[in-house]
Each structure stands twice: as structure tokens, then as C-alpha cells.
Design a protein around this motif. Sequence first.
Motif, PDB file in Angstrom:
ATOM      1  N   TRP A 100      18.966  35.121  32.768  1.00  0.00           N
ATOM      2  CA  TRP A 100      19.243  36.559  32.861  1.00  0.00           C
ATOM      3  C   TRP A 100      18.807  37.124  34.201  1.00  0.00           C
ATOM      4  N   TRP A 101      19.427  36.678  35.233  1.00  0.00           N
ATOM      5  CA  TRP A 101      19.301  37.181  36.615  1.00  0.00           C
ATOM      6  C   TRP A 101      17.997  36.807  37.318  1.00  0.00           C
ATOM      7  N   SER A 102      17.062  36.157  36.637  1.00  0.00           N
ATOM      8  CA  SER A 102      15.706  36.124  37.191  1.00  0.00           C
ATOM      9  C   SER A 102      15.390  34.903  38.047  1.00  0.00           C
ATOM     10  N   ILE A 115      17.120  46.481  38.606  1.00  0.00           N
ATOM     11  CA  ILE A 115      16.409  45.411  37.904  1.00  0.00           C
ATOM     12  C   ILE A 115      17.255  44.143  37.862  1.00  0.00           C
ATOM     13  N   ALA A 116      18.559  44.283  37.681  1.00  0.00           N
ATOM     14  CA  ALA A 116      19.440  43.115  37.664  1.00  0.00           C
ATOM     15  C   ALA A 116      19.888  42.718  39.075  1.00  0.00           C
ATOM     16  N   THR A 117      20.153  43.714  39.922  1.00  0.00           N
ATOM     17  CA  THR A 117      20.836  43.439  41.188  1.00  0.00           C
ATOM     18  C   THR A 117      19.892  43.137  42.348  1.00  0.00           C
ATOM     19  N   ASP A 157       5.020  46.152  33.678  1.00  0.00           N
ATOM     20  CA  ASP A 157       5.146  44.861  32.998  1.00  0.00           C
ATOM     21  C   ASP A 157       6.552  44.293  32.929  1.00  0.00           C
ATOM     22  N   SER A 158       7.525  45.157  32.704  1.00  0.00           N
ATOM     23  CA  SER A 158       8.878  44.662  32.458  1.00  0.00           C
ATOM     24  C   SER A 158       9.874  45.711  32.930  1.00  0.00           C
ATOM     25  N   GLY A 159      11.127  45.299  32.967  1.00  0.00           N
ATOM     26  CA  GLY A 159      12.162  46.195  33.448  1.00  0.00           C
ATOM     27  C   GLY A 159      12.254  47.497  32.663  1.00  0.00           C
ATOM     28  N   GLY A 216      26.532  51.772  30.963  1.00  0.00           N
ATOM     29  CA  GLY A 216      25.296  51.372  31.634  1.00  0.00           C
ATOM     30  C   GLY A 216      24.361  50.631  30.710  1.00  0.00           C
ATOM     31  N   TYR A 217      23.378  49.979  31.325  1.00  0.00           N
ATOM     32  CA  TYR A 217      22.296  49.359  30.555  1.00  0.00           C
ATOM     33  C   TYR A 217      21.004  49.534  31.336  1.00  0.00           C
ATOM     34  N   HIS A 218      19.968  50.037  30.676  1.00  0.00           N
ATOM     35  CA  HIS A 218      18.705  50.283  31.377  1.00  0.00           C
ATOM     36  C   HIS A 218      17.494  49.769  30.618  1.00  0.00           C
ATOM     37  N   GLY A 219      17.694  49.036  29.525  1.00  0.00           N
ATOM     38  CA  GLY A 219      16.544  48.473  28.822  1.00  0.00           C
ATOM     39  C   GLY A 219      16.502  48.890  27.369  1.00  0.00           C
ATOM     40  N   ALA A 251       9.600  49.752  33.671  1.00  0.00           N
ATOM     41  CA  ALA A 251       9.862  50.322  35.000  1.00  0.00           C
ATOM     42  C   ALA A 251      10.809  51.520  34.888  1.00  0.00           C
ATOM     43  N   VAL A 252      11.769  51.441  33.960  1.00  0.00           N
ATOM     44  CA  VAL A 252      12.692  52.557  33.753  1.00  0.00           C
ATOM     45  C   VAL A 252      11.955  53.732  33.101  1.00  0.00           C
ATOM     46  N   GLU A 253      11.106  53.452  32.113  1.00  0.00           N
ATOM     47  CA  GLU A 253      10.295  54.517  31.508  1.00  0.00           C
ATOM     48  C   GLU A 253       9.464  55.219  32.581  1.00  0.00           C
TER      49      GLU A 253
HETATM   50  C1  LIG Z   1      17.393  43.681  32.104  1.00  0.00           C
HETATM   51  C2  LIG Z   1      17.531  45.076  32.578  1.00  0.00           C
HETATM   52  C3  LIG Z   1      16.605  46.069  32.213  1.00  0.00           C
HETATM   53  C4  LIG Z   1      15.456  45.794  31.257  1.00  0.00           C
HETATM   54  O1  LIG Z   1      14.548  44.865  31.759  1.00  0.00           O
HETATM   55  P1  LIG Z   1      13.569  44.100  30.722  1.00  0.00           P
HETATM   56  O2  LIG Z   1      12.680  43.311  31.636  1.00  0.00           O
HETATM   57  O3  LIG Z   1      14.446  43.260  29.849  1.00  0.00           O
HETATM   58  O4  LIG Z   1      12.830  45.131  29.958  1.00  0.00           O
HETATM   59  C5  LIG Z   1      16.788  47.340  32.714  1.00  0.00           C
HETATM   60  N1  LIG Z   1      17.821  47.628  33.531  1.00  0.00           N
HETATM   61  C6  LIG Z   1      18.720  46.704  33.915  1.00  0.00           C
HETATM   62  C7  LIG Z   1      19.826  47.087  34.839  1.00  0.00           C
HETATM   63  C8  LIG Z   1      18.613  45.405  33.438  1.00  0.00           C
HETATM   64  O5  LIG Z   1      19.536  44.494  33.789  1.00  0.00           O
END
Ligand SMILES: *Cc1c(COP(=O)(O)O)cnc(C)c1O
Length: 438
Positions: free
Chosen positions: A64-66, A260-262, A122-124, A156-159, A127-129
Amino acid sequence: MNQKTSTGSISREWQELLDFDRHHLWHPYTSMIDPLPVYGVESAEGVKIRLADGRELIDGMASWWSVIHGYSHPRLVRALQEQAGSLSHVMYGGLAHEPAVALGRKLVDLTPAGLEKVFFCDSGSVAVEVAMKMALQYCHARGKPEKHQFATVRSGYHGDTFHAMSVCDPVTGMHHIYSGVLPQYHFAPRPACSFFDEWDPEDISPLSELLAENHESLCALILEPIVQGAGGMRFYHPRYLSEARKLCDQFDVLLICDEIATGFGRSGQMFACDHSSISPDILCLGKALTGGMLSLAATLTSEAVARTISSAEPGVFMHGPTFMANPLACRVAGESIDLLLESDWQRLVATIQNKLEQGLKPCRDFDQVADVRCLGAIGVVELHKPVNMATIQQRFVEHGVWVRPFGTLVYLMPPYCIEAADLEYLCQAVVDVVAVEG
Ligand SMILES: *Cc1c(COP(=O)(O)O)cnc(C)c1O
């Protein structure tokens, strides 16, 4: 390619592990009543994942992109071991350490201009929160508490945490399950003009109208720059993002970019914002930040936003995770960024894009395929109908590759270090498996 396809059966020990797993451990987005089978993993190195039964799969997902440098990269492993020997963790309240400072320096240098203040988390999703809380506290500090809503675009997707969910696509994000709990925010249609189309000025009109109408109650617009990931794997036009930047300035709304993905080269630029030469007010990083070794994320913001937040009641930013700036994660992230900058990443990613385009092209001829598109080290085959996960997953494993589709999307985003032959093999597996789908 030295594909190891011995289908030796798994040991009794592994059988027991997988049995416990099936009955007690939740996997992402799965049922606890009738989960699809999972494959035990023994180890992973480079672009190869070794299964419990001895089979080796070529990895098409980079977890997953990492995992941008491949699995078990010796430099990352060594950095982690060295750091574990001196300081694995210490609370970040009142204490500082070199790995966080070194990483902070690199992030401030590398990210788009004006992003100077770094919050590690801690996680993506967190980071959005944090980004959304920064935007809220910024408006609160300016004496504009009525600016407490968010705007975004569909698909969109943000977590997966609550506020992140509130700006995910309402349909694919299943907002109906949480109705009454999830805040209701403003959605413009998703950008229609693709990365490769000629720019159509009409594309920005709905967002422009949304901001014109609601700016008095809006603190921020949140977008995934250029690449909409888990919400549909779409690539939109760089002008859309630069126009969105202008609108945010015009209407006094902050721009949050979720990279977070890009982030770290995936889209062909170091950050997807660089396609549009813009700087957001707040930037979220995660996923590839540690090269996929550990969970770490960061939210960066400008001097102006940080100063405003800190200048009014309560005078501090109200967030502080227990494992904030974990030294192991910071150290390995610093090493991962060094590895990236020492590599010829831009050429590697451009070569992957070429190979993905060539390799996935045959899918265009299939009736079941709606679209094939590639940008940077991302290749997408979109089908008309959702894939059958049970059969397609097994077929990919039988072909000796790790590809995990979702919905109508079969996609590849391999580690940047993948060799030409392995990438060709991966693409051919996608062509062969999609050919018999649907
Ligand atoms: C994966 C992702 C998140 C969430 O990250 P997590 O580490 O899974 O909590 C948020 N925004 C985007 C664009 C993502 O691809």
C-alpha cells in the motif's frame, strides 16, 4: 525471473498459526464470520514476498504505497538496529532527540516552500486528524470560530478515523453507517478533467461555487493532490489543484494537501503538489515516509498558521500522541529519504511508468475493461464490474505475483527498485488474470 513456483504445502505450525488468525484476528475490511483465506508470509526481500509454503511472489503493491525501496533493505535494517541499540523510544514531552531533528530538517528542506513546522504522529489517519485540528484551531485563534467546516471533492480517501472519514467519499466511505455521528461536510464533484486531458476551465466551477457560497463557514479545503487513491485511483489535471489554491487564497480558506499516498516520488514528482508548483498551508505525509518499515506520519504547516495557533487561547496546539516522534521510526525515515535522494528516483519512476503503459496496454482490448491509466509508478486497470476477490486473489498468487485489487480496480504500484523483467512479469500476470475475469 527465477520464479520459484514449488507449491509445497504448509507446515503443521503454519496451519495452526493461520487457524488462530482466522478465528481471532481481524484483517483490514474483513468479516469475522467468513473471511477470505489469507496467505502466511515467511519473509520478504527486495521485491519478493516468500510465502509459508515456499512460494515466492513478485510484489506489485509496495504494501500500500509504502515499501518504495523494497523489503528488508540493508540500509534501513541497519539504521533500525543501530537506533534500537541506543534509543528505541522516549516520551516527546519535554525531551528531544537527534533522529527527530534530522528528519524534521529533511522534511522542511524537501517539501514545497513555506512548510516549516512539523508535527510527527503515528499514522496517516492521525496526520489527517492533526491537519484538521490545526485548521480549526487556526480559525478559532483568529476569532472566527464560525469557520469550522471542511470542503473536499468526491472520490477522495483520507483515512479511517472519524474526522478523516467525514471527508472520504460519502458512498465508497459508507457514510450511511455512521449517520448522526459523522459531521456533514461539503463535497464538490470529483475533478473530471484527467491529468492527460487538455485543461477545461469549467472543471473548477463547482468547487469555485461551493467556496463562494460557503466560505464564511469553511476553515479548510482538503484534497489529495493529483492522484485520488483508495477512492478510485484517478489522476486529475494539475490546473485543478493550482486553481483550487487560488480559490482558497481568494476566500480565506486553508488548503490541506493529503500526500500520504503520493509523497516521496510515487506520482513522478517528489510530491504530487509539485506537478502544479503549489504549496498547501498544511501537508500530510505518511506511508512511504519510513520506506514501509514502521508506522510514522507527519503534518507540516506554515509559519503563519503555526504562529496564529500559538498566539491565542489556549496558546498551544492540542495534540500529543504517546509515541510522537518515535526515534526508531524517525531514524529509519531519515535513512529512507537519504536512500531516495541518492537514487536516480525520477528516472526509475519514469521508466516504471513507461513499462506499466506498455505492459498493461493489452488490457485495453478486453470488453470487461473500462480504462487503463498510468502515472508515475502507478498502473491502473479499471473494470466495468467489481472483481471476484476470492478467485482473482488466488489466480494472482498462482501466477506468482502479489496484486490485491479492490472493487473494479486492479492496480500496480511496485517498489521503485523493481527490475525490468520482474515488472514485465507482473504486467503480464495482470493481463492474463484480467483476461479471464468477468
Ligand atoms: C492511506 C491513506 C491515509 C490513511 O493512512 P493510514 O496510515 O492508513 O491511517 C490517508 N490519506 C491517504 C491519501 C491515504 O492514501
